[in-house]
Design a protein around this motif. Sequence first.
Motif, PDB file in Angstrom:
ATOM      1  N   HIS A 119       0.869  -1.188   0.000  1.00 18.27           N
ATOM      2  CA  HIS A 119       0.000   0.000   0.000  1.00 18.27           C
ATOM      3  C   HIS A 119       0.900   1.230   0.000  1.00 18.27           C
ATOM      4  N   PHE A 120       0.944   1.931  -1.112  1.00 17.43           N
ATOM      5  CA  PHE A 120       1.775   3.138  -1.167  1.00 17.43           C
ATOM      6  C   PHE A 120       1.066   4.263  -0.432  1.00 17.43           C
ATOM      7  N   THR A 121       1.818   4.957   0.422  1.00 13.79           N
ATOM      8  CA  THR A 121       1.207   5.884   1.360  1.00 13.79           C
ATOM      9  C   THR A 121       1.958   7.214   1.338  1.00 13.79           C
ATOM     10  N   ASP A 122       1.227   8.318   1.215  1.00 11.14           N
ATOM     11  CA  ASP A 122       1.903   9.618   1.200  1.00 11.14           C
ATOM     12  C   ASP A 122       2.592   9.844   2.547  1.00 11.14           C
ATOM     13  N   ARG A 123       3.619  10.693   2.518  1.00 12.02           N
ATOM     14  CA  ARG A 123       4.504  10.834   3.666  1.00 12.02           C
ATOM     15  C   ARG A 123       3.802  11.318   4.923  1.00 12.02           C
ATOM     16  N   LEU A 124       2.754  12.119   4.736  1.00 12.78           N
ATOM     17  CA  LEU A 124       2.045  12.646   5.900  1.00 12.78           C
ATOM     18  C   LEU A 124       1.262  11.524   6.596  1.00 12.78           C
ATOM     19  N   SER A 125       0.477  10.787   5.832  1.00 17.26           N
ATOM     20  CA  SER A 125      -0.307   9.689   6.430  1.00 17.26           C
ATOM     21  C   SER A 125       0.618   8.634   7.018  1.00 17.26           C
ATOM     22  N   TYR A 126       1.761   8.442   6.366  1.00 27.01           N
ATOM     23  CA  TYR A 126       2.687   7.402   6.790  1.00 27.01           C
ATOM     24  C   TYR A 126       3.153   7.608   8.222  1.00 27.01           C
ATOM     25  N   ARG A 127       3.161   8.866   8.658  1.00 21.46           N
ATOM     26  CA  ARG A 127       3.684   9.162  10.002  1.00 21.46           C
ATOM     27  C   ARG A 127       2.904   8.478  11.097  1.00 21.46           C
ATOM     28  N   ASP A 128       1.570   8.384  10.919  1.00 20.62           N
ATOM     29  CA  ASP A 128       0.743   7.792  11.982  1.00 20.62           C
ATOM     30  C   ASP A 128       0.460   6.326  11.650  1.00 20.62           C
ATOM     31  N   LYS A 129       1.368   5.472  12.073  1.00 23.23           N
ATOM     32  CA  LYS A 129       1.316   4.072  11.649  1.00 23.23           C
ATOM     33  C   LYS A 129       0.147   3.327  12.289  1.00 23.23           C
ATOM     34  N   LYS A 130      -0.104   3.643  13.561  1.00 26.60           N
ATOM     35  CA  LYS A 130      -1.232   2.988  14.245  1.00 26.60           C
ATOM     36  C   LYS A 130      -2.544   3.340  13.549  1.00 26.60           C
ATOM     37  N   ALA A 131      -2.659   4.607  13.122  1.00 30.33           N
ATOM     38  CA  ALA A 131      -3.893   5.045  12.452  1.00 30.33           C
ATOM     39  C   ALA A 131      -4.072   4.308  11.131  1.00 30.33           C
ATOM     40  N   LEU A 132      -2.986   4.162  10.379  1.00 34.38           N
ATOM     41  CA  LEU A 132      -3.056   3.433   9.110  1.00 34.38           C
ATOM     42  C   LEU A 132      -3.472   1.986   9.356  1.00 34.38           C
ATOM     43  N   PHE A 133      -2.865   1.399  10.375  1.00 35.15           N
ATOM     44  CA  PHE A 133      -3.168   0.000  10.683  1.00 35.15           C
ATOM     45  C   PHE A 133      -4.650  -0.157  10.989  1.00 35.15           C
ATOM     46  N   SER A 134      -5.188   0.720  11.841  1.00 32.83           N
ATOM     47  CA  SER A 134      -6.604   0.511  12.188  1.00 32.83           C
ATOM     48  C   SER A 134      -7.523   0.878  11.036  1.00 32.83           C
ATOM     49  N   GLU A 135      -7.120   1.866  10.222  1.00 35.90           N
ATOM     50  CA  GLU A 135      -7.970   2.213   9.081  1.00 35.90           C
ATOM     51  C   GLU A 135      -8.092   1.028   8.102  1.00 35.90           C
ATOM     52  N   TYR A 136      -6.968   0.390   7.813  1.00 35.66           N
ATOM     53  CA  TYR A 136      -6.987  -0.678   6.810  1.00 35.66           C
ATOM     54  C   TYR A 136      -7.286  -2.056   7.395  1.00 35.66           C
ATOM     55  N   PHE A 137      -6.807  -2.299   8.616  1.00 38.38           N
ATOM     56  CA  PHE A 137      -6.871  -3.665   9.133  1.00 38.38           C
ATOM     57  C   PHE A 137      -7.559  -3.770  10.487  1.00 38.38           C
ATOM     58  N   GLY A 138      -8.228  -2.689  10.895  1.00 39.24           N
ATOM     59  CA  GLY A 138      -8.890  -2.669  12.203  1.00 39.24           C
ATOM     60  C   GLY A 138      -9.873  -3.815  12.385  1.00 39.24           C
ATOM     61  N   SER A 139     -10.488  -4.250  11.289  1.00 39.44           N
ATOM     62  CA  SER A 139     -11.501  -5.300  11.422  1.00 39.44           C
ATOM     63  C   SER A 139     -10.932  -6.682  11.102  1.00 39.44           C
ATOM     64  N   ASP A 140      -9.648  -6.737  10.807  1.00 39.02           N
ATOM     65  CA  ASP A 140      -9.014  -8.020  10.501  1.00 39.02           C
ATOM     66  C   ASP A 140      -8.427  -8.602  11.790  1.00 39.02           C
ATOM     67  N   GLN A 141      -9.122  -9.584  12.356  1.00 43.23           N
ATOM     68  CA  GLN A 141      -8.706 -10.169  13.640  1.00 43.23           C
ATOM     69  C   GLN A 141      -7.355 -10.881  13.545  1.00 43.23           C
ATOM     70  N   THR A 142      -6.933 -11.170  12.328  1.00 47.77           N
ATOM     71  CA  THR A 142      -5.688 -11.926  12.177  1.00 47.77           C
ATOM     72  C   THR A 142      -4.481 -11.012  11.936  1.00 47.77           C
ATOM     73  N   ALA A 143      -4.720  -9.694  11.838  1.00 39.75           N
ATOM     74  CA  ALA A 143      -3.629  -8.774  11.492  1.00 39.75           C
ATOM     75  C   ALA A 143      -2.728  -8.513  12.694  1.00 39.75           C
ATOM     76  N   PHE A 144      -1.412  -8.477  12.447  1.00 39.11           N
ATOM     77  CA  PHE A 144      -0.414  -8.304  13.504  1.00 39.11           C
ATOM     78  C   PHE A 144       0.472  -7.117  13.139  1.00 39.11           C
ATOM     79  N   PHE A 145       0.468  -6.106  13.981  1.00 40.16           N
ATOM     80  CA  PHE A 145       1.205  -4.867  13.734  1.00 40.16           C
ATOM     81  C   PHE A 145       2.702  -5.046  13.990  1.00 40.16           C
ATOM     82  N   ILE A 146       3.510  -4.736  13.007  1.00 38.32           N
ATOM     83  CA  ILE A 146       4.968  -4.700  13.199  1.00 38.32           C
ATOM     84  C   ILE A 146       5.442  -3.310  12.789  1.00 38.32           C
ATOM     85  N   ASP A 147       6.022  -2.599  13.702  1.00 40.18           N
ATOM     86  CA  ASP A 147       6.428  -1.208  13.460  1.00 40.18           C
ATOM     87  C   ASP A 147       7.510  -1.139  12.378  1.00 40.18           C
TER      88      ASP A 147
END
Length: 320
Positions: A119-147
């Motif tokens: 997922h190519f992400t503009d530099r501003l959105s990229y800064r908030d990684k937790k926000a991106l994770f929940s926006e795209y994968f918040g409902s995916d119970q199998t998703a595992f966040f790696i910083d």
Amino acid sequence: MVIHGLFLYPMEIRLPSPVEQIHLPLFNEKGLEVFVKRDDLIHPLVSGNKWRKLKYLLTKAVKERKNHLVTFGGAFSNHLLATAVAAKAGGLKASAFVRGEKVLNPVLQACRDFGMTLHFTDRLSYRDKKALFSEYFGSDQTAFFIDEGGASAEAVEGCAELIAELPHAFDHIFCAAGTGTTAAGIYKGIQAKGLHTRLHIVPALKDGLFLQSVIAEYVDLEEDLVLHPDFHFGGYAKASTELLQFVIDWHRDTGILIEPVYTGKLLYGLIQLIQQDHFKKGDQILWVHTGGLTGLEGFRNQFDRLAPGFTQNFIPLRAK
Ligand SMILES: *Cc1c(COP(=O)(O)O)cnc(C)c1O
């Protein structure tokens, strides 16, 4: 299939990585012994510190029954490729947010070939990684966040194990840093063993002194940690012709391939410090080859111009 501590992982991992002495006239002249910890040999694509950093994260993901790794990185990120390869080997899904506009280079192509979704992400959105994770994968119970870069307490734990593998103590250890996670782990390992080893960190980015506080989040700092922030060559992934030539010469003189983003800057700094008599006669110095040789791809054209034939030493971006 190899057994690694807590879990079975279906990948050929070479550990402990060897320690080798490097002989150069300069080291003799100064009465120093210089060694390298060959973490670049751990795996061709999950190389160097990237396996150490992922190991306990993968363990945690598997334990929590998460089978979809989600991570973050730049367009030539060694961490993205390592995650893609490790995910594929372990039968896990992998997605990555890539910083910046859409590009396709050999490293990202290899990530895709190993099944990673980008997922190519503009530099501003990229800064908030937790926000991106929940926006795209918040409902995916199998998703595992790696910083980004795998930065985490688990990664620090994995990198600390490097020290336990050493055959004897060294006076100095040199390590390159991006997020500083690897350095924090090595420092933790030194403290855990009660060694009198001085850890020298060469930041790959500009204004690298901030790494001190990053490392302090994981370990208690004492006087035996030294940052050398002046070998960044203009900033992260920036390289001058001089640095690229240094990488070529190092390979010619030692037979060991390095890259300009991390280990090139590390060794350029180490050589300068040796020339400036920064060390005592008889000192034993170990530098950590953190791998990342796929990063050479980002400089292919420049290397082709400087030294035709050198690019033949690059690591093929395929499964072994
Ligand atoms: C990723 C990487 C580093 C940086 O590791 P951090 O833990 O982020 O400091 C150093 N060297 C190489 C070759 C790398 O690929």
